[in-house]
Design an enzyme around this catalytic site. Sequence first.
Site, mmCIF file in Angstrom:
data_model
loop_
_atom_site.group_PDB
_atom_site.id
_atom_site.type_symbol
_atom_site.label_atom_id
_atom_site.label_comp_id
_atom_site.label_asym_id
_atom_site.label_seq_id
_atom_site.Cartn_x
_atom_site.Cartn_y
_atom_site.Cartn_z
ATOM 1 N N ARG A 14 0.845 -1.194 0.000
ATOM 2 C CA ARG A 14 0.000 0.000 0.000
ATOM 3 C C ARG A 14 0.879 1.243 0.000
ATOM 4 N NH1 ARG A 14 -5.314 -0.067 2.274
ATOM 5 N NH2 ARG A 14 -5.081 -2.332 2.180
ATOM 6 N N SER A 103 -7.987 -0.331 -1.466
ATOM 7 C CA SER A 103 -9.134 -0.490 -0.585
ATOM 8 C C SER A 103 -9.785 0.855 -0.280
ATOM 9 C CB SER A 103 -8.711 -1.224 0.690
ATOM 10 O OG SER A 103 -9.805 -1.481 1.522
ATOM 11 N N HIS A 104 -9.771 1.272 0.989
ATOM 12 C CA HIS A 104 -10.463 2.491 1.417
ATOM 13 C C HIS A 104 -9.559 3.718 1.389
ATOM 14 C CE1 HIS A 104 -8.385 0.855 4.935
ATOM 15 N NE2 HIS A 104 -8.288 2.101 5.351
ATOM 16 N N LYS A 113 -3.082 -6.878 -2.942
ATOM 17 C CA LYS A 113 -3.400 -7.948 -1.998
ATOM 18 C C LYS A 113 -3.094 -9.259 -2.712
ATOM 19 C CE LYS A 113 -7.006 -5.377 0.434
ATOM 20 N NZ LYS A 113 -8.433 -5.348 0.879
ATOM 21 N N ASP A 252 -16.708 -0.528 1.056
ATOM 22 C CA ASP A 252 -15.470 0.219 0.876
ATOM 23 C C ASP A 252 -15.012 0.114 -0.572
ATOM 24 O OD1 ASP A 252 -14.602 -2.404 0.907
ATOM 25 O OD2 ASP A 252 -12.920 -2.055 2.262
ATOM 26 N N ASP A 254 -12.796 -1.482 -2.417
ATOM 27 C CA ASP A 254 -12.636 -2.761 -3.118
ATOM 28 C C ASP A 254 -13.749 -3.746 -2.773
ATOM 29 O OD1 ASP A 254 -11.654 -3.030 -0.507
ATOM 30 O OD2 ASP A 254 -10.186 -4.541 -1.055
ATOM 31 N N ASP A 256 -14.728 -5.417 -0.246
ATOM 32 C CA ASP A 256 -14.604 -6.620 0.574
ATOM 33 C C ASP A 256 -15.181 -6.417 1.969
ATOM 34 O OD1 ASP A 256 -12.613 -4.939 1.521
ATOM 35 O OD2 ASP A 256 -11.079 -6.491 1.643
ATOM 36 N N ARG A 257 -15.560 -5.169 2.300
ATOM 37 C CA ARG A 257 -16.193 -4.893 3.584
ATOM 38 C C ARG A 257 -17.554 -4.252 3.366
ATOM 39 N NH1 ARG A 257 -12.627 -1.353 7.243
ATOM 40 N NH2 ARG A 257 -12.000 -0.377 5.283
ATOM 41 N N HIS A 339 -14.927 -6.939 8.292
ATOM 42 C CA HIS A 339 -14.493 -8.049 7.448
ATOM 43 C C HIS A 339 -15.211 -9.304 7.927
ATOM 44 C CE1 HIS A 339 -11.233 -6.396 4.995
ATOM 45 N NE2 HIS A 339 -10.876 -5.675 6.042
#
Length: 460
Positions: A14, A103-104, A113, A252, A254, A256-257, A339
Amino acid sequence: MSDLSQIVKAYDVRGLVPGQWDERAAAALGAAFAEVLGTSGERRDTVVIAHDMRDSSPGLAAAFATGVRAEGLSVLDIGLGSTDLLYYASGALDLPGAMFTASHNPAGYNGIKMCRAGARPIGQDSGLAEIRDRAQARLDKNEPDPPAGTGELTRRDLLADYAAHLRGLVDLSGIRPLKVVIDAGNGMAGHTVPAVLGDQALAALPLDIVPLYFELDGTFPNHEANPLDPANLRDLQAAVRAHGADVGLAFDGDADRCFVVDERGEPVSPSAITALVAVRELTRHPGSVVIHNLITSRAVPEIVREHGGEPVCSRVGHSFIKADMARTNAVFGGEHSAHYYFRDFWFADTGMLAAMHLLAALGGQDRPLSELGREYERYVASGEINSTVGDQAGKLTEVRASYPEAETDETDGLTLRFADGSWCNLRPSNTEPLLRLNVEAPTAERMAALRDEVLDLVRR
């Protein structure tokens, strides 16, 4: 020259693009990823790659693919996708994978990832540090960019397969009609939600979806795709109230949450969602293990036990949760950060599947979400509060000494548990000079008092 130690974090890559890394660094990381797969004895012939909607993502993904192919492996490029779509591809095809997303994080960031075949995580202690060091060695030699290599490059769209897999896990056809506001934050949920919940094949599904910010835009023109920040939930909350919706969902960047607000626009804690989904999974798989992290409400293990399950506490972080999921064959796992992990999804996290479980639970009974949620909200939590601290270890020692009456646990930072059921946890950040505080208590007054006491110790 990129300093990869600045961007390779505990669980992923990141950093700012191009300030901290660029396509040349991505190519080196791709080649190193292929090398590490080979040395670990888990090498496959192909690596699957996906990317999000950020402007820098296609170029970084392509450069990473060049590095992989230079080491003789082929690349399956599935194009635009959410992180859980990449996990689906890795699991269903039994291939290692790499998802390009920050992501966020704000628009200037990007990241990777990575996972082994079967969506198994790669973290600092399970290959990521070696990938970093091998890639840094390549960059330090200042060699020309790697050639295309012998590996092939193919492209395939797996969005429909991913959607069909999720729909096969949760049946929404028999629920009562629900109006659902979904805030994609201009992130990847704008790509995946229509495929899972909104295509023409699902015309009979009793969901009236009100979309917010479904347009893919990595500049995030409306708000950052970070629902952990309450400011980024305001549009969703207002829309739920304005439309008289039953529930609001925020993803978020991507996807995933998944974060939840009830019909009043009030947030539903991720701990409550963890308990709710756990009950559903224990109904299907009685006696199973359910993983929760150290920061989730103590209501979660209580409710798991009450429904015949076995709660197991894990350290915070997806690589720890996933490892414990696999070790215990847990049916489900949840974190305070929203998550959610499923055995039916290769022990990986997917915000979409958690959202579907919530919709099935809400639509399978007549009460509003605010009433349903009260079954799973037993205590009052502070949420995570960050403090900048120069001497993290010293502050932890000071706080521990200030509460000799408390039971202590140093599994993940410092946890103090009190006789009245209150607890607090202080965890050092892996990447910043921060201590992260979480407090929970039976009453709002007790929570506020303990929160303020500990913050005073940390910040004075």
